[in-house]
Scaffold this active site. Structure first.
Site, short mmCIF file in Angstrom:
data_model
loop_
_atom_site.label_atom_id
_atom_site.label_comp_id
_atom_site.label_asym_id
_atom_site.label_seq_id
_atom_site.Cartn_x
_atom_site.Cartn_y
_atom_site.Cartn_z
N HIS A 470 0.32 -1.35 0.29
CA HIS A 470 -0.16 0.17 -0.09
C HIS A 470 0.73 1.03 -0.01
CE1 HIS A 470 -3.49 2.40 1.53
NE2 HIS A 470 -2.51 3.15 1.66
N GLU A 471 1.58 1.16 1.17
CA GLU A 471 2.32 2.88 0.95
C GLU A 471 3.60 2.84 -0.12
OE1 GLU A 471 2.42 4.52 3.25
OE2 GLU A 471 0.71 3.63 4.38
N HIS A 474 1.79 4.58 -3.20
CA HIS A 474 2.17 6.08 -2.63
C HIS A 474 3.19 6.48 -2.83
CE1 HIS A 474 -1.87 7.47 -0.14
NE2 HIS A 474 -1.18 6.74 0.70
N HIS A 477 3.38 6.82 -6.59
CA HIS A 477 2.33 7.90 -7.40
C HIS A 477 3.17 9.03 -6.77
CE1 HIS A 477 -1.30 10.85 -6.71
NE2 HIS A 477 -0.90 10.74 -7.95
#
Length: 683
Positions: A470-471, A474, A477
């Site tokens: 998940h991280e 980020h 992105h």
């Protein structure tokens, strides 16, 4: 500029990585003072121009300004969240009102606002590129919402509110960190920790040694209410001690009590919203998000809460049946849920998730899982740069390049928990990308995995594997956003869109070739057995009643606090009573399913950037689930799919309306049905 302060000279390290080996705590405040002054001079140079405002002499100049302040801020706040020693905490407390005052001096600058407003009024007549046009629109919208159009007296009131709020949110985080450390649970006998693995016991013993408690075992608390160990601890009293400690944070009547702090935060946010013309802080926040209004958020949360609560009750009944069959039955309580959930999972799916940890060795998950998925999708490669030091010895630096060898940026991973690190997991930037400034990104992922004793492997839970993927979503992105103007760099998108890329990246955890690559036994190298993988897939919707309910309960608490009007927030509110009433209002007041965060340790909304925005995770998950369906329909893990997702979504950063970017990628608006099916909410 002084050459003695390393923060006031350009970094000579690759990608502009700050030279943390040369930075001392005493360097930060003087660097901020110099950066504030430099930024003010740069803005004054824009507003003192006699010529009429243009895109070039106003917007471009504004984007060029503040580079030093941005560099110093990112360098410092990376440390203050991940290695907040008492000295760093003191600096942050001193800095909070200064930073707020400086930000207001820019955002509320009447002359600057007039210049931007003038350009905004001419938009249709100007020949601007899409990113340029959107830059004008965003600066005008953000300054308007910040209060730039208020009269001088109202601006003074607003500035005072903002400064006090900045101090309060810093105090909230400091109190929470201190209370979380103070409440770490000490065990005298490892028999009390029966059920934990050798690695988990090693981590608990090491945590005790780190606190000068050799011979004991310490279980540190996670940011959320529960704890990974609750699923495997056989001792019911030990489970209760952990969850009771967790739930008491910030509400014990000691120096770290957060109740007065959060009440004042709520009151001042409501007052500020009223000053700016909004009924509530929630109305203020959502007016500039994709949701548009609190009503839209409330509609979604209520729509999901009813079936989620019903699913949780069915799950609760199943757990109670197992307990009732034991020799000494008892009523199920919150600290029992995770333990008996694993029993049901074992009975219904023949699956023991706690036994999977030997297949999730951290280094292998990182390189053969997280990195491999990114290489397969986007063609990027990773090289560890042991020659580069970050802000802490545990933080590792990796260089990322495109398939053609061109530079992307640096990725810093800080995996392990420590007393100076705030709870939870997050991504932040140390350097942001911008064509205008000629900079490439440096991004950080922080997790809080218990650190094993020296020589022992770090074995992750499945939840920690999910967090790592998940991280890194980020991080991608932040690494891939390729924009001209710093305002749009990285994850600078609407709050209720920012979780979308990270949640999409979780899909690769179970993707066959990725799972086969990283899920290998730490001792034998054998892959995770195929029948176990099938059981994992079969049980994906299992316990979703609990998971959805605890999340929705926290989201509703956030909305309840921040939907108060200024008059309502001024009342003497009992925190516990308010929580109980809010959860009863949405039907999520089941004591066996506590809210994921209670107010006094709800860092996301009282010290982080998610006030009135914690709903963002489920809001973004609508897009996420719809995107996962698209990948499945289009051959999944391919470079073509990765390039499309990178170019049309990740790569645009904040330079485009996010829902427009989503339609460009997907070909239509998102459908909620995949989310309902994923969460088991279709009945």
């Amino acid at each position: 500029m002084s050459t003695e302060n390393p923060l006031l000279s350009p970094s000579t390290l690759p990608y502009g990585l700050p030279d943390y080996s040369a930075i001392r705590p005493e360097h930060y405040l003087p660097a901020f003072e110099a950066a504030f002054a430099a930024h003010k001079r740069e803005v004054d140079a824009i507003t003192f121009v006699r010529s009429m405002p243009t895109f070039g002499n106003t917007l471009v100049r504004l984007e060029e300004s503040g580079k030093l302040l941005g560099d110093v801020s990112r360098a410092f706040y990376t440390v203050s969240s991940a290695d907040a020693t008492p000295e760093i905490q003191e600096i942050e407390e001193t800095l909070a009102p200064l930073m707020s005052a400086h930000q207001d001096s820019i955002q509320l600058n009447s002359q600057l606002f007039w210049r931007i407003k003038t350009v905004h009024e001419q938009l249709d007549d100007l020949q601007l590129e899409p990113e340029q046009r959107y830059l004008v629109e965003r600066h005008f919208r953000e300054m308007s919402q910040a209060g730039a159009g208020l009269d001088d007296e109202a601006k003074q009131t607003l500035t005072a509110l903002n400064q006090r709020l900045s101090t309060l949110t810093t105090t909230f985080e400091k109190n929470l960190l201190n209370d979380t450390n103070d409440l770490a649970v000490v065990f005298d006998d490892d028999a009390e920790l029966d059920g934990l693995t050798e690695g988990e016991l090693s981590a608990a013993a090491q945590a005790a040694v780190d606190r000068d408690l050799a011979g004991k075992w310490v279980v540190t608390l996670t940011l959320f209410t529960g704890h990974p160990y609750l699923s495997s601890l056989t001792n019911r009293t030990s489970r209760k001690r952990i969850i009771d400690a967790s739930r008491s944070r910030g509400s014990r009547g000691n120096a770290n009590d957060n109740r007065d702090v959060l009440r004042e935060i709520v009151r001042l946010r409501a007052e500020r919203a009223a000053l700016l013309g909004y009924e509530s802080h929630a109305a203020y926040v959502t007016s500039d998000e994709t949701a548009g209004s609190p009503e839209a958020v409330h509609d979604l949360l209520r729509r999901l809460a009813v079936p989620a609560a019903a699913n949780a009750l069915r799950e609760q009944a199943a757990l109670q049946r197992i307990i009732d069959a034991e020799a000494e039955p008892f009523p199920l309580e919150a600290h029992d849920w995770a333990f008996y959930t694993e029993k049901v999972r074992a009975a219904e799916y023949d699956l023991d998730r706690s036994a999977l940890r030997p297949w999730f060795e951290a280094e292998r998950v990182l390189k053969d899982g997280v990195f491999q998925a990114a290489t397969s999708l986007y063609g990027i490669t990773f090289t560890e740069r042991s020659d580069l030091s970050a802000y802490h010895p545990d933080a590792r630096v990796f260089e990322i390049r495109n398939a053609d060898g061109s530079e992307v940026g640096l990725f810093v991973l800080d995996l392990f928990t420590r007393d100076t690190k705030r709870g939870g997991a997050w991504m932040n930037s140390i350097v942001s990308q911008s064509r205008l400034r000629g900079t490439k990104p440096v991004v950080v992922n922080n997790l809080n995995v218990p650190k094993p004793a020296p020589g022992m492997p770090a074995l992750l839970t499945l939840d920690e594997v999910t967090t790592l993927f998940h991280e890194f979503g980020h991080a991608l992105h932040g690494l891939f956003a390729t924009v001209t103007y710093p305002h749009f760099a990285g994850t600078n998108v609407f709050r209720d869109f920012v979780e979308f890329p990270s949640q999409v990246n979780e899909m690769w955890i179970y993707w066959p070739e990725i799972l086969a690559s990283y899920a290998r036994h730490v001792e034998t190298g054998e892959p995770l057995p195929g029948e176990v993988v099938e059981k994992l897939h079969a049980s994906e919707a299992f316990n979703q009643g609990f998971a959805t309910s605890e999340y929705l309960a926290a989201s509703w608490l956030d909305q309840a606090w921040h939907s108060l009007t200024a008059e309502q927030a001024a009342a003497d509110i009992d925190v516990a009573e308010f929580e109980a009433g809010a959860l009863a209002d949405i039907g999520l007041d089941n004591p066996v399913v506590p809210t994921r965060y209670s107010s006094t340790y709800f860092a996301h909304v009282f010290s982080g950037g998610y006030s009135a925005g914690y709903y963002s995770y489920i809001w973004s998950e609508v897009l996420d689930a719809d995107t996962v369906q698209w990948f499945h329909e289009n051959d999944g893990l391919t470079r073509a799919n990765g390039d499309r997702f990178r170019d049309r979504l990740l790569g645009v950063g904040g330079s485009k309306d996010p829902l427009e970017a989503y339609r460009d990628f997907r070909g239509r608006d998102a459908d909620i049905q995949p989310l309902l099916e994923r969460r088991g909410l279709t009945a």
